[in-house]
Design a protein around this motif. Structure first.
Motif, PDB file in Angstrom:
ATOM      1  N   VAL A  98      33.116  61.879  41.042  1.00 35.93           N
ATOM      2  CA  VAL A  98      32.444  63.165  41.212  1.00 35.93           C
ATOM      3  C   VAL A  98      31.073  63.128  40.538  1.00 35.93           C
ATOM      4  N   VAL A  99      31.011  62.502  39.372  1.00 40.46           N
ATOM      5  CA  VAL A  99      29.740  62.403  38.656  1.00 40.46           C
ATOM      6  C   VAL A  99      28.740  61.581  39.476  1.00 40.46           C
ATOM      7  N   GLN A 100      29.216  60.495  40.088  1.00 38.10           N
ATOM      8  CA  GLN A 100      28.320  59.650  40.893  1.00 38.10           C
ATOM      9  C   GLN A 100      27.809  60.410  42.117  1.00 38.10           C
ATOM     10  N   LEU A 101      28.678  61.238  42.716  1.00 31.81           N
ATOM     11  CA  LEU A 101      28.233  62.055  43.843  1.00 31.81           C
ATOM     12  C   LEU A 101      27.186  63.068  43.385  1.00 31.81           C
ATOM     13  N   TYR A 102      27.378  63.612  42.191  1.00 30.75           N
ATOM     14  CA  TYR A 102      26.409  64.555  41.639  1.00 30.75           C
ATOM     15  C   TYR A 102      25.061  63.856  41.431  1.00 30.75           C
ATOM     16  N   ARG A 103      25.112  62.633  40.986  1.00 31.03           N
ATOM     17  CA  ARG A 103      23.874  61.872  40.795  1.00 31.03           C
ATOM     18  C   ARG A 103      23.218  61.532  42.135  1.00 31.03           C
ATOM     19  N   GLU A 104      24.056  61.338  43.158  1.00 30.52           N
ATOM     20  CA  GLU A 104      23.515  61.014  44.487  1.00 30.52           C
ATOM     21  C   GLU A 104      22.693  62.169  45.043  1.00 30.52           C
ATOM     22  N   VAL A 105      23.050  63.386  44.682  1.00 26.16           N
ATOM     23  CA  VAL A 105      22.298  64.546  45.177  1.00 26.16           C
ATOM     24  C   VAL A 105      21.234  64.975  44.160  1.00 26.16           C
ATOM     25  N   ARG A 129      21.275  65.446  40.866  1.00 28.56           N
ATOM     26  CA  ARG A 129      21.659  66.301  39.742  1.00 28.56           C
ATOM     27  C   ARG A 129      21.002  67.684  39.797  1.00 28.56           C
ATOM     28  N   PRO A 130      21.344  68.479  40.806  1.00 24.35           N
ATOM     29  CA  PRO A 130      20.755  69.820  40.918  1.00 24.35           C
ATOM     30  C   PRO A 130      21.363  70.778  39.888  1.00 24.35           C
ATOM     31  N   GLU A 131      20.839  71.986  39.834  1.00 22.60           N
ATOM     32  CA  GLU A 131      21.427  73.017  38.988  1.00 22.60           C
ATOM     33  C   GLU A 131      22.821  73.356  39.514  1.00 22.60           C
ATOM     34  N   ILE A 132      23.666  73.872  38.627  1.00 18.50           N
ATOM     35  CA  ILE A 132      25.049  74.152  39.021  1.00 18.50           C
ATOM     36  C   ILE A 132      25.334  75.635  38.801  1.00 18.50           C
ATOM     37  N   PRO A 133      24.880  76.491  39.717  1.00 16.41           N
ATOM     38  CA  PRO A 133      25.205  77.913  39.602  1.00 16.41           C
ATOM     39  C   PRO A 133      26.639  78.161  40.074  1.00 16.41           C
ATOM     40  N   ASP A 134      27.318  79.088  39.438  1.00 15.01           N
ATOM     41  CA  ASP A 134      28.677  79.468  39.857  1.00 15.01           C
ATOM     42  C   ASP A 134      29.628  78.266  39.867  1.00 15.01           C
ATOM     43  N   ASN A 135      29.343  77.306  39.032  1.00 15.23           N
ATOM     44  CA  ASN A 135      30.252  76.168  38.834  1.00 15.23           C
ATOM     45  C   ASN A 135      30.420  75.307  40.094  1.00 15.23           C
ATOM     46  N   ALA A 178      40.802  71.350  31.468  1.00 13.43           N
ATOM     47  CA  ALA A 178      40.172  70.682  30.327  1.00 13.43           C
ATOM     48  C   ALA A 178      39.900  69.216  30.623  1.00 13.43           C
ATOM     49  N   VAL A 179      40.819  68.586  31.386  1.00 18.64           N
ATOM     50  CA  VAL A 179      40.633  67.168  31.714  1.00 18.64           C
ATOM     51  C   VAL A 179      39.530  67.041  32.751  1.00 18.64           C
ATOM     52  N   GLY A 180      38.542  66.256  32.457  1.00  9.91           N
ATOM     53  CA  GLY A 180      37.441  66.058  33.390  1.00  9.91           C
ATOM     54  C   GLY A 180      36.487  67.225  33.467  1.00  9.91           C
ATOM     55  N   LYS A 181      36.480  68.053  32.444  1.00 10.22           N
ATOM     56  CA  LYS A 181      35.639  69.239  32.479  1.00 10.22           C
ATOM     57  C   LYS A 181      34.168  68.878  32.315  1.00 10.22           C
ATOM     58  N   TRP A 182      33.300  69.677  32.908  1.00 12.56           N
ATOM     59  CA  TRP A 182      31.854  69.465  32.811  1.00 12.56           C
ATOM     60  C   TRP A 182      31.278  70.465  31.816  1.00 12.56           C
ATOM     61  N   TYR A 183      30.381  69.958  30.971  1.00 16.17           N
ATOM     62  CA  TYR A 183      29.717  70.793  29.980  1.00 16.17           C
ATOM     63  C   TYR A 183      28.209  70.684  30.165  1.00 16.17           C
ATOM     64  N   LYS A 184      27.535  71.790  29.913  1.00 15.31           N
ATOM     65  CA  LYS A 184      26.087  71.808  30.086  1.00 15.31           C
ATOM     66  C   LYS A 184      25.412  70.781  29.176  1.00 15.31           C
ATOM     67  N   SER A 185      25.902  70.655  27.957  1.00 18.00           N
ATOM     68  CA  SER A 185      25.310  69.735  26.994  1.00 18.00           C
ATOM     69  C   SER A 185      26.331  69.431  25.907  1.00 18.00           C
ATOM     70  N   ALA A 186      25.948  68.532  24.995  1.00 19.20           N
ATOM     71  CA  ALA A 186      26.818  68.212  23.868  1.00 19.20           C
ATOM     72  C   ALA A 186      27.037  69.428  22.987  1.00 19.20           C
ATOM     73  N   ILE A 225      26.154  67.284  31.256  1.00 17.52           N
ATOM     74  CA  ILE A 225      25.150  67.354  32.331  1.00 17.52           C
ATOM     75  C   ILE A 225      23.757  66.994  31.816  1.00 17.52           C
ATOM     76  N   ASP A 226      23.325  67.634  30.764  1.00 18.68           N
ATOM     77  CA  ASP A 226      21.968  67.389  30.263  1.00 18.68           C
ATOM     78  C   ASP A 226      21.791  65.944  29.804  1.00 18.68           C
ATOM     79  N   GLU A 227      22.799  65.404  29.134  1.00 20.99           N
ATOM     80  CA  GLU A 227      22.706  64.023  28.646  1.00 20.99           C
ATOM     81  C   GLU A 227      23.045  63.001  29.729  1.00 20.99           C
ATOM     82  N   ASP A 228      23.622  63.483  30.867  1.00 21.66           N
ATOM     83  CA  ASP A 228      24.012  62.629  31.991  1.00 21.66           C
ATOM     84  C   ASP A 228      24.893  61.465  31.520  1.00 21.66           C
ATOM     85  N   VAL A 229      25.994  61.819  30.847  1.00 26.15           N
ATOM     86  CA  VAL A 229      26.927  60.799  30.381  1.00 26.15           C
ATOM     87  C   VAL A 229      28.343  61.246  30.725  1.00 26.15           C
TER      88      VAL A 229
END
Length: 404
Positions: A6-13, A15-21, A80-88, A110-114
């Motif tokens: 999922v992260v790689q797909l996000y990078r393929e597009v 890394r746009p903003e993520i409104p409404d999750n 909680a597993v695989g959750k996305w966070y805006k930043s550290a 997301i911000d750190e892209d890790v």
């Protein structure tokens, strides 16, 4: 790998903003992307179409890998597993398990892209260290309360004694944005205290008590639990310094009292052995007056030469036996003196670590023991002379009176 897909797909597009999750974009229909779309991406939901609105859910196997664009839309799951966070910082503030000393198994910053755990980043190491710090603190606490599930705050309770009065100290484990910049760098001594190896040490419980007492001394028990934890994290280096000083003071005091007991016990043991030697010789030397009384018949002219000779021989045998006992006690005295030298050498080997009053006590003890040994040797010489006195006097009297 679904999480990383999922992260790689996000990078393929890009890394746009993520409104409404959720996020959307166009990706190339490459073999890698097709494989990612075909994999299970739970808990995330993926919608995709090629060349516009054509639904390709039933045509997945026939997708061409010629680079044709695919429009995708991915709605992120809330598990909680695989959750996305805006930043550290966002993870630090909102991850409930982190505040309980449990590091999340997977997440994406997301911000750190890790993407963790597949990818590494210095900020991940910082977060892990902070989580480990909380874990160790919970292990060292007397007990903790996690009932306040609405706020996600864990209350840690330490109980320590100051001036023989037990006081509780409460710390509310919480996180703030500034904590990312002041995460304790070194708390290895705390990690060691909860290890199995530390539990085998003779002063293990005392070290735990010193830790709790220092915590109570460093953080006023009247301070708010939330502020108490913040103060501990922000001023960690000062707390460690205070703990090391308190521990050093305790161990020095323990060593001092232990050394003092050892010195006193050594003096008592040696003095008792010297006393036994003198007592044994004194008991045997009491036969000297009896032996001297045996000379009285020599003044009786009715005693024959044979009878006086027998008495003299008896006194000679008695003197030889007493003299032999004195030699045996002298050998014991030499052995005790050798032991004394070894004991004093072991004490002198740590003399530089002792305070001035203990060093002075050791010197006085050495002077007293030297005097005791000197007196004991003088008494042995006197006893040796006394042991031969009856037979010498008997021979002199015998010769004088026989010549008359």
């Amino acid at each position: 790998m679904a999480h990383l897909d999922v992260v790689q797909l996000y990078r393929e597009v890009n890394r746009p903003e993520i409104p409404d999750n959720e996020f959307s974009g166009r990706i190339a229909a490459s073999a890698e992307n097709i494989q990612r779309l075909k994999s299970s991406l739970d808990p995330h939901r993926v919608d995709f179409a090629a060349q516009g609105d054509e639904d390709l859910v039933d045509q997945m196997e026939r997708l061409q890998t010629d680079g044709a664009p695919i429009d995708i839309k991915i709605r992120l799951g809330s598990k909680a597993v695989g959750k996305w966070y805006k930043s550290a910082i966002n993870l630090l503030l909102s991850c409930a398990s982190l505040k309980k000393g449990v590091f999340p198994t997977s997440f994406y910053l997301i911000d750190e892209d890790v993407c963790y755990p597949e990818e590494s980043h210095p900020i991940i190491d910082e977060l892990k260290r902070f989580c480990e710090f909380i874990h160790v603190l919970l292990k060292l606490a007397h007990y903790h309360d996690t009932k306040n599930s609405t706020t996600g705050i864990t209350t840690v309770v330490f109980v320590a004694s100051i001036s023989e009065i037990s006081k509780p100290l409460l710390l509310d484990i919480h996180t703030s944005q500034e904590m990312i910049e002041c995460i304790p760098q070194d708390f290895s001594f705390m990690s060691y205290l909860i290890s199995d190896e530390a539990k085998l040490e003779p002063h293990y419980h005392e070290k735990l008590h010193v830790f709790s007492s220092t915590l109570l001394e460093f953080i006023n028990s009247d301070e708010a639990p939330t502020d108490a934890f913040s103060k501990l994290v922000r001023s960690w280096d000062k707390f460690v310094e205070m703990y090391q000083k308190n521990l050093s003071t305790y161990l020095s005091g323990f060593t001092f009292h232990k050394a003092k007991r050892e010195v006193a016990q050594a003096e008592i043991d040696i003095a008792n052995q010297l006393s036994n030697i003198i007592s044994d010789i004194t008991n045997k030397i009491l036969t000297v007056p009896v032996s001297l009384a045996a000379i009285i018949p020599f003044f009786n002219y009715n005693f024959s030469f044979f009878e006086c000779s027998i008495l003299t021989l008896g006194l000679l045998i008695t003197s030889v036996i007493i003299s032999g006992s004195i030699d045996n006690q002298k050998n014991r005295l030499d052995s005790i003196e050798e032991s004394k030298i070894l004991v004093l050498q072991s004490i002198d080997g740590k003399k530089e670590q002792y305070p001035k009053d203990l060093s002075l006590s050791i010197e006085k003890m050495k002077d007293r023991l030297n005097k005791c040994f000197s007196n004991a040797r003088k008494w042995l010489i006197c006893y040796r002379i006394l042991s031969w006195t009856p037979v010498v006097v008997a021979m002199i009297v015998f010769l004088l009176f026989r010549n008359r």
